[in-house]
Design a protein around this motif. Structure first.
Motif, PDB file in Angstrom:
ATOM      1  N   VAL A  51       0.845  -1.203   0.000  1.00 30.57           N
ATOM      2  CA  VAL A  51       0.000   0.000   0.000  1.00 30.57           C
ATOM      3  C   VAL A  51       0.875   1.247   0.000  1.00 30.57           C
ATOM      4  O   VAL A  51       0.648   2.197  -0.770  1.00 30.57           O
ATOM      5  N   ASP A 300      -4.615  -9.762   2.434  1.00 31.51           N
ATOM      6  CA  ASP A 300      -5.952  -9.316   2.038  1.00 31.51           C
ATOM      7  C   ASP A 300      -6.541  -8.335   3.051  1.00 31.51           C
ATOM      8  O   ASP A 300      -7.274  -7.409   2.689  1.00 31.51           O
ATOM      9  N   ALA A 303      -5.191  -4.965   2.235  1.00 35.90           N
ATOM     10  CA  ALA A 303      -5.791  -4.459   1.000  1.00 35.90           C
ATOM     11  C   ALA A 303      -7.204  -3.939   1.238  1.00 35.90           C
ATOM     12  O   ALA A 303      -7.597  -2.884   0.705  1.00 35.90           O
ATOM     13  N   VAL A 304      -7.990  -4.666   2.030  1.00 34.60           N
ATOM     14  CA  VAL A 304      -9.361  -4.232   2.322  1.00 34.60           C
ATOM     15  C   VAL A 304      -9.368  -2.923   3.098  1.00 34.60           C
ATOM     16  O   VAL A 304     -10.115  -1.986   2.782  1.00 34.60           O
ATOM     17  N   GLU A 307      -8.435   0.025   0.932  1.00 36.36           N
ATOM     18  CA  GLU A 307      -9.539   0.434   0.057  1.00 36.36           C
ATOM     19  C   GLU A 307     -10.588   1.225   0.831  1.00 36.36           C
ATOM     20  O   GLU A 307     -11.100   2.247   0.351  1.00 36.36           O
ATOM     21  N   ARG A 310      -9.071   4.702   1.557  1.00 38.90           N
ATOM     22  CA  ARG A 310      -8.955   5.547   0.365  1.00 38.90           C
ATOM     23  C   ARG A 310     -10.305   6.077  -0.094  1.00 38.90           C
ATOM     24  O   ARG A 310     -10.427   7.220  -0.524  1.00 38.90           O
ATOM     25  N   THR A 311     -11.318   5.224  -0.041  1.00 37.64           N
ATOM     26  CA  THR A 311     -12.603   5.595  -0.629  1.00 37.64           C
ATOM     27  C   THR A 311     -13.539   6.298   0.346  1.00 37.64           C
ATOM     28  O   THR A 311     -14.425   7.043  -0.086  1.00 37.64           O
ATOM     29  N   VAL A 326     -17.171  -1.959   0.231  1.00 34.37           N
ATOM     30  CA  VAL A 326     -15.829  -2.330  -0.200  1.00 34.37           C
ATOM     31  C   VAL A 326     -15.907  -3.354  -1.328  1.00 34.37           C
ATOM     32  O   VAL A 326     -16.666  -4.326  -1.265  1.00 34.37           O
ATOM     33  N   SER A 327     -15.114  -3.140  -2.358  1.00 35.28           N
ATOM     34  CA  SER A 327     -14.944  -4.107  -3.433  1.00 35.28           C
ATOM     35  C   SER A 327     -13.476  -4.054  -3.838  1.00 35.28           C
ATOM     36  O   SER A 327     -13.012  -3.056  -4.396  1.00 35.28           O
ATOM     37  N   VAL A 328     -12.745  -5.115  -3.545  1.00 38.64           N
ATOM     38  CA  VAL A 328     -11.305  -5.098  -3.771  1.00 38.64           C
ATOM     39  C   VAL A 328     -10.847  -6.473  -4.254  1.00 38.64           C
ATOM     40  O   VAL A 328     -11.413  -7.502  -3.872  1.00 38.64           O
ATOM     41  N   GLU A 329      -9.853  -6.483  -5.119  1.00 39.47           N
ATOM     42  CA  GLU A 329      -9.277  -7.738  -5.591  1.00 39.47           C
ATOM     43  C   GLU A 329      -8.273  -8.228  -4.561  1.00 39.47           C
ATOM     44  O   GLU A 329      -7.260  -7.569  -4.290  1.00 39.47           O
ATOM     45  N   ARG A 336     -15.929  -8.857  -1.201  1.00 39.43           N
ATOM     46  CA  ARG A 336     -17.055  -7.977  -0.871  1.00 39.43           C
ATOM     47  C   ARG A 336     -17.699  -8.526   0.396  1.00 39.43           C
ATOM     48  O   ARG A 336     -17.668  -9.734   0.644  1.00 39.43           O
TER      49      ARG A 336
END
Length: 373
Positions: A51, A300, A303-304, A307, A310-311, A326-329, A336
């Motif tokens: 990140v 993960d 990453a979640v 996200e 950030r959003t 949240v929607s993240v790869e 999700r």
């Protein structure tokens, strides 16, 4: 040598502003499962590094404040209080269900977002919790999958050697209910009260076709495995460990060939995508060996949270409000969250579930024996 961080994407700002603090709960000392704790922490640290290499949170780096729970619910709750006082935007992590449950309750009461990385106990909170989300699948989902594996393998007379805990008791109930629906039986044996030899006597007398180790590693699980493998009366008995002990290198080191062919649950897809493969290579370099699913859960988690930050912003209420959006790869697929009956938390319902074991012909290699779907 550590793998160098990936280059920042075009236009990424350097992460050099005031840090955004995240709390991390991990079991790093006994009686916690320290090998799992190291794997979880490696994933969290790599995720935070990635990140920050990509510009952080609007130019602010993530800073991880790590606290050792030692699997103790009292320590876990106290760590949440301490981290909240240090101004963290969220708390994450934990492997042990009893510690995670205490952390989740304290975080929800204090208004601190908590993303549980790896604990599976269904009732992570007493009721609906707005602050709490979880990546690991609920125990009922994974352990029903394990019961289905046993039934598909023709194993209907099951014994469990368990120790007292809410986690093991919950697992026993899930297995018993699933087996009973298919006219299977479950014999409960006390792993603390019975010496390995006496436990073997009970298995032989019962005619069990599988023994599941719902007990700690290395004690008493390792002596039980050795005793069962050496007892010719029990040739053909399947030994299983749903909680995942055989995935870790310490299991293989303690048991060698005796530790192979013991199916366990793990939360990985059949194949990793490009992101998962890249993270796996970097985790291997950090850990000096193959990463477990727990390390992927750590990455993960970072990453979640990145996200969400950030959003939605770094305010705690904003982070907690981000769970349904949240929607993240992730390393193991798109993540999700939704409300799942019986858990009380925002849950990643798409987490993959496998039953795997170490290949007896090559114990350093894993075989997938069963999967969801």
């Amino acid at each position: 040598m550590h793998t160098p961080p990936p280059p920042p994407p075009p236009g990424a700002r350097r992460a050099d502003g005031p840090p955004v603090r995240l709390g991390a709960l991990v079991p790093l000392t006994r009686p916690g499962w320290t090998e799992a704790g190291r794997q979880l922490l490696a994933g969290l640290e790599l995720g935070v590094r990635d990140v920050n290499a990509a510009g952080g949170i609007a130019g602010r780096p993530l800073e991880l404040l790590v606290r050792d729970t030692a699997a103790d619910p009292v320590r876990a709750a106290a760590a949440v209080d301490e981290l909240a006082g240090l101004g963290v935007a969220a708390v994450a992590g934990e492997y042990h269900s009893v510690a995670a449950r205490a952390a989740a309750a304290r975080a929800d009461a204090a208004g601190v977002p908590f993303l549980c990385s790896s604990a599976v106990l269904d009732e992570l909170t007493d009721g609906p919790a707005q602050q709490v989300a979880r990546l690991a699948p609920p125990q009922s989902q994974g352990w029903r999958t394990y019961a289905d594996f046993l039934l598909a393998a023709g194993r209907r007379r099951i014994a469990v050697a368990s120790q007292p805990s809410a986690y093991w008791a919950s697992g026993t109930r899930i297995l018993r209910d699933r087996l009973a629906a298919a006219r299977g039986t479950l014999l409960a044996l006390d792993a603390d009260a019975l010496a390995p030899g006496a436990l073997c006597d009970a298995l032989a007398a019962d005619g069990a076709t599988a023994l599941l180790l719902l007990a700690g590693h290395p004690e008493p699980a390792v002596p039980v495995v050795r005793a069962v493998r050496a007892d010719r009366r029990l040739d053909g008995l399947l030994i299983g460990a749903p909680a995942g002990q055989p995935e870790f290198a310490g299991w293989a080191a303690a048991l060698g060939a005796d530790g192979a062919g013991i199916p366990f649950l793990r939360y990985l897809p059949d194949r990793l995508g490009p992101l998962g493969e890249r993270v796996a290579a970097e985790l291997r370099a950090r850990l000096g060996g193959a990463p477990s699913f727990v390390a992927f859960e750590g990455w993960d988690t970072a990453a979640v949270l990145a996200e969400a930050l950030r959003t939605r912003g770094t305010d705690r209420a904003a982070v907690a409000g981000a769970w349904p959006h949240v929607s993240v790869e992730g390393t193991r697929g798109p993540i999700r969250f939704a409300r799942t009956a019986g858990t009380g938390v925002w849950q990643w319902a798409g987490a993959p579930v496998q039953v795997a074991d170490r290949d007896p012909a090559r114990p350093d290699r894993f075989r997938v024996r069963h999967r969801t779907g």
